[in-house]
Design an enzyme around this catalytic site. Structure first.
Site, PDB file in Angstrom:
ATOM      1  N   ASN A 159      10.885   7.331   3.149  1.00 56.06           N
ATOM      2  CA  ASN A 159       9.740   8.124   2.704  1.00 56.06           C
ATOM      3  C   ASN A 159       9.095   8.847   3.862  1.00 56.06           C
ATOM      4  O   ASN A 159       9.059   8.338   4.997  1.00 56.06           O
ATOM      5  CB  ASN A 159       8.700   7.249   1.972  1.00 56.06           C
ATOM      6  CG  ASN A 159       7.644   6.688   2.907  1.00 56.06           C
ATOM      7  OD1 ASN A 159       6.668   7.372   3.235  1.00 56.06           O
ATOM      8  ND2 ASN A 159       7.852   5.464   3.360  1.00 56.06           N
ATOM      9  N   SER A 160       8.587  10.029   3.531  1.00 59.35           N
ATOM     10  CA  SER A 160       7.838  10.813   4.507  1.00 59.35           C
ATOM     11  C   SER A 160       6.654  11.425   3.764  1.00 59.35           C
ATOM     12  O   SER A 160       6.505  12.643   3.694  1.00 59.35           O
ATOM     13  CB  SER A 160       8.749  11.888   5.094  1.00 59.35           C
ATOM     14  OG  SER A 160       8.030  12.634   6.061  1.00 59.35           O
ATOM     15  N   LYS A 186      -3.886   2.900  -1.870  1.00 57.81           N
ATOM     16  CA  LYS A 186      -3.221   3.801  -0.914  1.00 57.81           C
ATOM     17  C   LYS A 186      -4.144   3.993   0.277  1.00 57.81           C
ATOM     18  O   LYS A 186      -5.369   4.135   0.111  1.00 57.81           O
ATOM     19  CB  LYS A 186      -2.960   5.161  -1.585  1.00 57.81           C
ATOM     20  CG  LYS A 186      -2.489   6.254  -0.631  1.00 57.81           C
ATOM     21  CD  LYS A 186      -1.132   5.948  -0.031  1.00 57.81           C
ATOM     22  CE  LYS A 186      -0.724   6.984   1.021  1.00 57.81           C
ATOM     23  NZ  LYS A 186       0.581   6.640   1.631  1.00 57.81           N
ATOM     24  N   SER A 206       0.846  -1.189   0.000  1.00 54.16           N
ATOM     25  CA  SER A 206       0.000   0.000   0.000  1.00 54.16           C
ATOM     26  C   SER A 206       0.886   1.245   0.000  1.00 54.16           C
ATOM     27  O   SER A 206       1.902   1.308   0.691  1.00 54.16           O
ATOM     28  CB  SER A 206      -0.884   0.014   1.247  1.00 54.16           C
ATOM     29  OG  SER A 206      -1.656   1.203   1.266  1.00 54.16           O
ATOM     30  N   THR A 218       9.181  -0.853  -2.280  1.00 49.81           N
ATOM     31  CA  THR A 218      10.361  -0.117  -2.747  1.00 49.81           C
ATOM     32  C   THR A 218      10.877  -0.624  -4.093  1.00 49.81           C
ATOM     33  O   THR A 218      11.232   0.169  -4.973  1.00 49.81           O
ATOM     34  CB  THR A 218      11.480  -0.186  -1.689  1.00 49.81           C
ATOM     35  OG1 THR A 218      11.038   0.492  -0.503  1.00 49.81           O
ATOM     36  CG2 THR A 218      12.757   0.454  -2.179  1.00 49.81           C
ATOM     37  N   SER A 239       6.763   0.321   6.928  1.00 51.63           N
ATOM     38  CA  SER A 239       8.162   0.781   6.899  1.00 51.63           C
ATOM     39  C   SER A 239       8.722   0.869   8.322  1.00 51.63           C
ATOM     40  O   SER A 239       7.982   1.011   9.298  1.00 51.63           O
ATOM     41  CB  SER A 239       8.249   2.159   6.234  1.00 51.63           C
ATOM     42  OG  SER A 239       7.385   3.070   6.882  1.00 51.63           O
ATOM     43  N   CYS A 259       1.044   4.144  10.199  1.00 59.50           N
ATOM     44  CA  CYS A 259       1.695   5.189   9.400  1.00 59.50           C
ATOM     45  C   CYS A 259       2.675   5.944  10.299  1.00 59.50           C
ATOM     46  O   CYS A 259       2.299   6.465  11.344  1.00 59.50           O
ATOM     47  CB  CYS A 259       0.686   6.167   8.815  1.00 59.50           C
ATOM     48  SG  CYS A 259       1.515   7.405   7.790  1.00 59.50           S
ATOM     49  N   GLY A 282       7.930  -6.185   2.963  1.00 67.00           N
ATOM     50  CA  GLY A 282       9.184  -5.613   3.454  1.00 67.00           C
ATOM     51  C   GLY A 282      10.404  -6.298   2.893  1.00 67.00           C
ATOM     52  O   GLY A 282      10.625  -7.484   3.113  1.00 67.00           O
TER      53      GLY A 282
HETATM   54  O1  LIG Z   1       3.766   8.620   4.662  1.00 63.45           O
HETATM   55  C1  LIG Z   1       2.901   7.819   4.268  1.00 63.45           C
HETATM   56  O2  LIG Z   1       1.893   8.130   3.580  1.00 63.45           O
HETATM   57  C2  LIG Z   1       3.097   6.417   4.688  1.00 63.45           C
HETATM   58  N1  LIG Z   1       4.366   5.928   4.554  1.00 63.45           N
HETATM   59  C3  LIG Z   1       4.698   4.668   4.992  1.00 63.45           C
HETATM   60  O3  LIG Z   1       5.857   4.218   4.864  1.00 63.45           O
HETATM   61  N2  LIG Z   1       3.745   3.886   5.560  1.00 63.45           N
HETATM   62  C4  LIG Z   1       2.471   4.315   5.726  1.00 63.45           C
HETATM   63  O4  LIG Z   1       1.616   3.557   6.270  1.00 63.45           O
HETATM   64  C5  LIG Z   1       2.131   5.625   5.252  1.00 63.45           C
HETATM   65  I1  LIG Z   1       0.172   6.249   5.441  1.00 63.45           I
END
Ligand SMILES: O=C(O)c1[nH]c(=O)[nH]c(=O)c1I
Length: 308
Positions: free
Chosen positions: A69-70, A45, A20, A269, A191, A127, A246
């Site tokens: 990621n952020s 998503k 996702s 990734t 993550s 998240c 993962g």
């Molecule tokens: O930053 C995000 O959108 C995000 N990024 C991630 O690595 N996992 C998540 O569940 C989410 I919601």
């Protein structure tokens, strides 16, 4: 040899899904997934009640051994994804939902319970990138409270997306909570939260939000992902399926996830690095490994990791 897998009663010809968040936010991206060969099922998503722009860019950065990621939960809003999954699905689809508060989660799931959607849903409890918000599933009591309320009214297929745990006692605690509820599945791992990458030349971070702290994915998290799949499979009731996510970059990694007990395996990734053709490669590599070992189906080796 077949790669058949079961998604809550639907037979898939491949155990592979998208993680996702990766290539699943817009209608175009979702349609791409619907037409991707060797992608057995797809996940949307994570959707929130209201659409969100997410965190400012840069918010995704590719690393040689993975990604950080952020994103900040950017999405087109729950109504969009509900409409999408209510359409005729060409491919089994899991609706991922998230909330910034327990109240919002209840509101969203009450609407979903009242809707015509009968398919599988995944509640994202993990998240890591919402400024000021903790990953809910690191709070065992809060998770128990939310699931207790959700299952007081929700009767449709529902699973949860978990963060990685790093302590065997934490595996015991989260499994004790989850085993109380009629969950279809857990999806582990999300993550690895709040990593940090440093650009040496510029002497600065590489993502903007939260001072550069972000979720880690890719090959660097594979050992953590395998541990979480294995530990939760060992602790959860058989009725709760385990989706392994993962660190998957090869057929061997898919094989390892299944050996640890995964029913299905998500890839994130590596899709960002290689594109959607990665699913053909992974399926081919997995079949070759199975042929070499004399396995006819995934059930021949699922969960059969040996100890010394
Ligand atoms: O930053 C995000 O959108 C995000 N990024 C991630 O690595 N996992 C998540 O569940 C989410 I919601």
């Amino acid at each position: 040899i077949d790669l058949n897998a079961d998604l809550f009663g639907q037979i898939l010809t491949s155990p592979l899904l998208n993680a996702s968040g990766v290539h699943c936010q817009t209608k175009e991206e979702l349609n791409d997934l619907a037409h991707t060969s060797n992608l057995g099922a797809m996940v949307t998503k994570s959707a929130t009640l209201q659409a969100r722009a997410g965190n400012p860019n840069p918010r995704y950065y590719d690393l040689k051994n993975g990604s950080i990621n952020s994103m900040g939960l950017p999405n087109l809003g729950y109504d969009f994804y509900l409409d999408y999954v209510l359409q005729e699905q060409t491919k089994p689809t899991i609706l991922s939902v998230a909330a910034l508060s327990a109240a919002d989660a209840i509101t969203l799931l009450k609407d979903l319970q009242a809707s015509d959607y009968q398919g599988p849903t995944e509640l994202n409890l993990s998240c890591p990138n919402i400024v000021g918000e903790p990953q809910l599933a690191y709070d065992f009591e809060a998770t128990d409270r939310v699931l207790k309320e959700v299952f007081s009214f929700y009767t449709k297929p529902l699973g949860v997306k978990l963060p990685p745990y790093f302590d065997l006692v934490h595996f015991d605690k989260i499994a004790a909570v989850l085993n109380k509820y009629p969950l279809t599945h857990v999806n582990t791992i999300n993550s690895v939260g709040n990593g940090l990458w440093v650009d040496i030349e510029q002497e600065q971070v590489v993502t903007k939000a939260k001072g550069g702290f972000g979720g880690l994915g890719g090959t660097m998290v594979l050992p953590t992902a395998l541990a979480n799949v294995r530990a939760l499979r060992q602790r959860l009731h058989d009725s709760i399926k385990v989706l392994g996510t993962g660190g998957v970059t090869s057929g061997e990694d898919v094989f390892a996830h299944i050996l640890c007990g995964a029913d299905l395996v998500s890839v994130g990734t590596q899709v960002m690095k290689e594109g959607l053709s990665v699913y053909d490669r992974l399926a081919e590599e997995l079949q070759a490994i199975m042929a070499h070992k004399g396995y006819q189906s995934l059930a021949d080796f699922r969960g059969k990791l040996k100890e010394l």
